[in-house]
Design a protein around this motif. Structure first.
Motif, PDB file in Angstrom:
ATOM      1  N   ALA A  84     -24.233  81.682  85.142  1.00  0.00           N
ATOM      2  CA  ALA A  84     -23.530  81.279  86.363  1.00  0.00           C
ATOM      3  C   ALA A  84     -22.119  80.800  86.052  1.00  0.00           C
ATOM      4  CB  ALA A  84     -24.321  80.177  87.070  1.00  0.00           C
ATOM      5  N   LEU A  85     -21.985  79.960  85.027  1.00  0.00           N
ATOM      6  CA  LEU A  85     -20.671  79.445  84.660  1.00  0.00           C
ATOM      7  C   LEU A  85     -19.789  80.537  84.068  1.00  0.00           C
ATOM      8  CD1 LEU A  85     -21.717  75.998  83.134  1.00  0.00           C
ATOM      9  CD2 LEU A  85     -20.616  76.414  85.331  1.00  0.00           C
ATOM     10  N   ALA A  86     -20.401  81.456  83.301  1.00  0.00           N
ATOM     11  CA  ALA A  86     -19.640  82.557  82.720  1.00  0.00           C
ATOM     12  C   ALA A  86     -19.093  83.469  83.813  1.00  0.00           C
ATOM     13  CB  ALA A  86     -20.511  83.348  81.750  1.00  0.00           C
ATOM     14  N   ALA A  87     -19.944  83.817  84.776  1.00  0.00           N
ATOM     15  CA  ALA A  87     -19.512  84.671  85.886  1.00  0.00           C
ATOM     16  C   ALA A  87     -18.436  83.974  86.719  1.00  0.00           C
ATOM     17  CB  ALA A  87     -20.703  85.031  86.763  1.00  0.00           C
ATOM     18  N   SER A  88     -18.623  82.671  86.913  1.00  0.00           N
ATOM     19  CA  SER A  88     -17.629  81.895  87.655  1.00  0.00           C
ATOM     20  C   SER A  88     -16.282  81.908  86.934  1.00  0.00           C
ATOM     21  CB  SER A  88     -18.119  80.453  87.832  1.00  0.00           C
ATOM     22  OG  SER A  88     -17.116  79.653  88.420  1.00  0.00           O
ATOM     23  N   SER A  89     -16.315  81.758  85.621  1.00  0.00           N
ATOM     24  CA  SER A  89     -15.075  81.743  84.834  1.00  0.00           C
ATOM     25  C   SER A  89     -14.341  83.072  84.933  1.00  0.00           C
ATOM     26  CB  SER A  89     -15.391  81.435  83.365  1.00  0.00           C
ATOM     27  OG  SER A  89     -15.986  80.158  83.236  1.00  0.00           O
ATOM     28  N   VAL A  90     -15.087  84.168  84.965  1.00  0.00           N
ATOM     29  CA  VAL A  90     -14.477  85.494  85.101  1.00  0.00           C
ATOM     30  C   VAL A  90     -13.685  85.585  86.399  1.00  0.00           C
ATOM     31  CG1 VAL A  90     -14.944  87.950  85.430  1.00  0.00           C
ATOM     32  CG2 VAL A  90     -16.177  86.676  83.679  1.00  0.00           C
ATOM     33  N   LEU A  91     -14.298  85.165  87.496  1.00  0.00           N
ATOM     34  CA  LEU A  91     -13.612  85.228  88.786  1.00  0.00           C
ATOM     35  C   LEU A  91     -12.429  84.264  88.850  1.00  0.00           C
ATOM     36  CD1 LEU A  91     -16.262  85.634  91.637  1.00  0.00           C
ATOM     37  CD2 LEU A  91     -14.611  87.275  90.769  1.00  0.00           C
ATOM     38  N   ILE A  92     -12.594  83.081  88.266  1.00  0.00           N
ATOM     39  CA  ILE A  92     -11.495  82.109  88.249  1.00  0.00           C
ATOM     40  C   ILE A  92     -10.284  82.698  87.531  1.00  0.00           C
ATOM     41  CG2 ILE A  92     -10.728  79.910  87.264  1.00  0.00           C
ATOM     42  CD1 ILE A  92     -13.528  78.823  87.800  1.00  0.00           C
ATOM     43  N   ILE A  93     -10.523  83.324  86.387  1.00  0.00           N
ATOM     44  CA  ILE A  93      -9.431  83.939  85.626  1.00  0.00           C
ATOM     45  C   ILE A  93      -8.745  85.033  86.441  1.00  0.00           C
ATOM     46  CG2 ILE A  93      -8.941  85.425  83.618  1.00  0.00           C
ATOM     47  CD1 ILE A  93     -11.052  83.790  82.098  1.00  0.00           C
ATOM     48  N   TRP A  94      -9.540  85.816  87.174  1.00  0.00           N
ATOM     49  CA  TRP A  94      -8.951  86.876  87.987  1.00  0.00           C
ATOM     50  C   TRP A  94      -8.114  86.316  89.129  1.00  0.00           C
ATOM     51  CZ3 TRP A  94      -7.342  91.581  88.251  1.00  0.00           C
ATOM     52  CH2 TRP A  94      -7.096  92.164  89.494  1.00  0.00           C
ATOM     53  N   PHE A  95      -8.657  85.323  89.844  1.00  0.00           N
ATOM     54  CA  PHE A  95      -7.929  84.754  90.976  1.00  0.00           C
ATOM     55  C   PHE A  95      -6.631  84.062  90.538  1.00  0.00           C
ATOM     56  CE2 PHE A  95     -11.964  84.963  93.453  1.00  0.00           C
ATOM     57  CZ  PHE A  95     -11.447  85.586  94.579  1.00  0.00           C
ATOM     58  N   LEU A  96      -6.641  83.427  89.367  1.00  0.00           N
ATOM     59  CA  LEU A  96      -5.473  82.666  88.922  1.00  0.00           C
ATOM     60  C   LEU A  96      -4.430  83.522  88.220  1.00  0.00           C
ATOM     61  CD1 LEU A  96      -7.035  79.322  87.600  1.00  0.00           C
ATOM     62  CD2 LEU A  96      -6.091  79.831  89.847  1.00  0.00           C
ATOM     63  N   THR A  97      -4.855  84.586  87.528  1.00  0.00           N
ATOM     64  CA  THR A  97      -3.912  85.387  86.746  1.00  0.00           C
ATOM     65  C   THR A  97      -3.650  86.771  87.343  1.00  0.00           C
ATOM     66  OG1 THR A  97      -5.614  86.386  85.325  1.00  0.00           O
ATOM     67  CG2 THR A  97      -4.738  84.230  84.671  1.00  0.00           C
ATOM     68  N   GLU A  98      -4.679  87.341  87.992  1.00  0.00           N
ATOM     69  CA  GLU A  98      -4.619  88.716  88.501  1.00  0.00           C
ATOM     70  C   GLU A  98      -4.208  89.686  87.395  1.00  0.00           C
ATOM     71  OE1 GLU A  98      -2.253  88.979  91.996  1.00  0.00           O
ATOM     72  OE2 GLU A  98      -3.591  87.725  93.193  1.00  0.00           O
ATOM     73  N   SER A  99      -4.596  89.345  86.172  1.00  0.00           N
ATOM     74  CA  SER A  99      -4.311  90.174  85.012  1.00  0.00           C
ATOM     75  C   SER A  99      -5.553  90.974  84.654  1.00  0.00           C
ATOM     76  CB  SER A  99      -3.886  89.304  83.824  1.00  0.00           C
ATOM     77  OG  SER A  99      -3.872  90.056  82.629  1.00  0.00           O
TER      78      SER A  99
ATOM     79  N   ILE B  37      -6.078  92.694  81.981  1.00  0.00           N
ATOM     80  CA  ILE B  37      -6.437  92.479  80.576  1.00  0.00           C
ATOM     81  C   ILE B  37      -7.245  91.194  80.428  1.00  0.00           C
ATOM     82  CG2 ILE B  37      -5.530  92.017  78.268  1.00  0.00           C
ATOM     83  CD1 ILE B  37      -3.173  93.793  78.925  1.00  0.00           C
ATOM     84  N   ALA B  38      -6.745  90.102  81.010  1.00  0.00           N
ATOM     85  CA  ALA B  38      -7.451  88.822  80.924  1.00  0.00           C
ATOM     86  C   ALA B  38      -8.817  88.923  81.591  1.00  0.00           C
ATOM     87  CB  ALA B  38      -6.615  87.724  81.576  1.00  0.00           C
ATOM     88  N   PHE B  39      -8.861  89.606  82.734  1.00  0.00           N
ATOM     89  CA  PHE B  39     -10.122  89.782  83.448  1.00  0.00           C
ATOM     90  C   PHE B  39     -11.122  90.576  82.611  1.00  0.00           C
ATOM     91  CE2 PHE B  39     -12.730  92.469  86.281  1.00  0.00           C
ATOM     92  CZ  PHE B  39     -13.407  91.484  86.981  1.00  0.00           C
ATOM     93  N   SER B  40     -10.661  91.643  81.982  1.00  0.00           N
ATOM     94  CA  SER B  40     -11.540  92.490  81.170  1.00  0.00           C
ATOM     95  C   SER B  40     -12.092  91.721  79.982  1.00  0.00           C
ATOM     96  CB  SER B  40     -10.767  93.722  80.687  1.00  0.00           C
ATOM     97  OG  SER B  40     -10.294  94.491  81.779  1.00  0.00           O
ATOM     98  N   LEU B  41     -11.242  90.958  79.318  1.00  0.00           N
ATOM     99  CA  LEU B  41     -11.696  90.155  78.180  1.00  0.00           C
ATOM    100  C   LEU B  41     -12.729  89.116  78.631  1.00  0.00           C
ATOM    101  CD1 LEU B  41      -8.318  89.583  76.287  1.00  0.00           C
ATOM    102  CD2 LEU B  41     -10.211  91.081  75.613  1.00  0.00           C
ATOM    103  N   ALA B  42     -12.488  88.521  79.793  1.00  0.00           N
ATOM    104  CA  ALA B  42     -13.439  87.531  80.330  1.00  0.00           C
ATOM    105  C   ALA B  42     -14.782  88.174  80.647  1.00  0.00           C
ATOM    106  CB  ALA B  42     -12.849  86.873  81.578  1.00  0.00           C
TER     107      ALA B  42
END
Length: 233
Positions: free
Chosen positions: A169-184, A186-191
């Motif tokens: 749950a926390l891992a999936a949440s972190s993935v979305l947080i990274i996407w919403f904050l960076t819209e990158s 590359i960062a999203f894929s690594l997450a």
């Protein structure tokens, strides 16, 4: 190893928290109130100081209820028959809960009352927040919901097993947080890769089933999507 001892210490601590949730009606009410307040705070542009006061108030109420529960258990162990002093001790520990709850209500009044009067439907969906506030509230809500679900279904240990995978749950949440904050991308894929490895490690270790990992992932995604989609800057 000290790492295992530390993990076991957290397990014991959270196990005590879960026991209090399962057995104490007041703790269940405090937990519901905490979830409501954290979610409600998303509708207001709180400063860091105000958010800190809200978190401290919630923590104090839960802390006092935990101490009250511990006092009652100890007294029940030591005293089998009715004792006036035992009753006084229980009343005093209960008074501590009342005082902290009253403090929480007072803090909530100071922070939310004037803002609530000005709240409108348009404001709800256009409110702006600092990303740090959203991240903190998002992760706090997921953690509380995971603990609540494990308490309700009495499955697994606090940091291992259970009806849903908290790590997923926390891992999936972190993935979305990274996407919403960076819209990158590359960062999203690594997450996503890191989240997948986290889920795979839980599955291969036998800590969770595929269903439990999937439920945890869905929970993390839903909570994070709602919070960041509707309340992000």
């Amino acid at each position: 190893m000290w790492i295992l001892k530390t993990i076991n210490s957290f397990n014991h601590a959270i196990a005590g928290f879960i026991h209090a949730i399962r057995t104490q009606r007041n703790m269940q009410l405090h937990l519901i109130a905490a979830i409501f307040v954290l979610a409600f705070s998303l509708f207001f542009d709180l400063s860091r100081l105000e958010l800190g006061l809200v978190i401290i108030s919630i923590s104090l109420v839960i802390f006092a209820e935990l101490v009250n529960t511990a006092v009652e258990v100890i007294i029940d162990i030591l005293t089998q028959d009715y004792s006036f002093k035992a009753r006084i001790a229980k009343n005093i520990s209960a008074a501590a809960v009342v005082i902290t709850a009253g403090n929480a209500v007072f803090i909530a009044y100071l922070i939310f009352f004037n803002r609530a009067q000005e709240l409108s439907l348009n404001l709800i969906f256009n409110i702006r927040h600092e990303p740090l506030h959203l991240i903190f509230i998002n992760l706090s809500l997921i953690f509380i919901l995971i603990i609540a679900l494990k308490s309700i279904f009495s499955s697994g240990t606090p940091l291992k097993g259970g009806i849903v995978s908290g790590h997923s749950a926390l891992a999936a949440s972190s993935v979305l947080i990274i996407w919403f904050l960076t819209e990158s991308l590359i960062a999203f894929s690594l997450a996503v890769v890191l989240a997948f490895l986290t889920a795979q490690s839980r599955l291969e270790a036998g800590t969770h089933s595929f269903k439990e990992i999937l439920l945890g992932t869905i929970l993390g995604i839903i909570i994070t999507f709602i919070i960041f989609y509707y309340f992000s800057i």
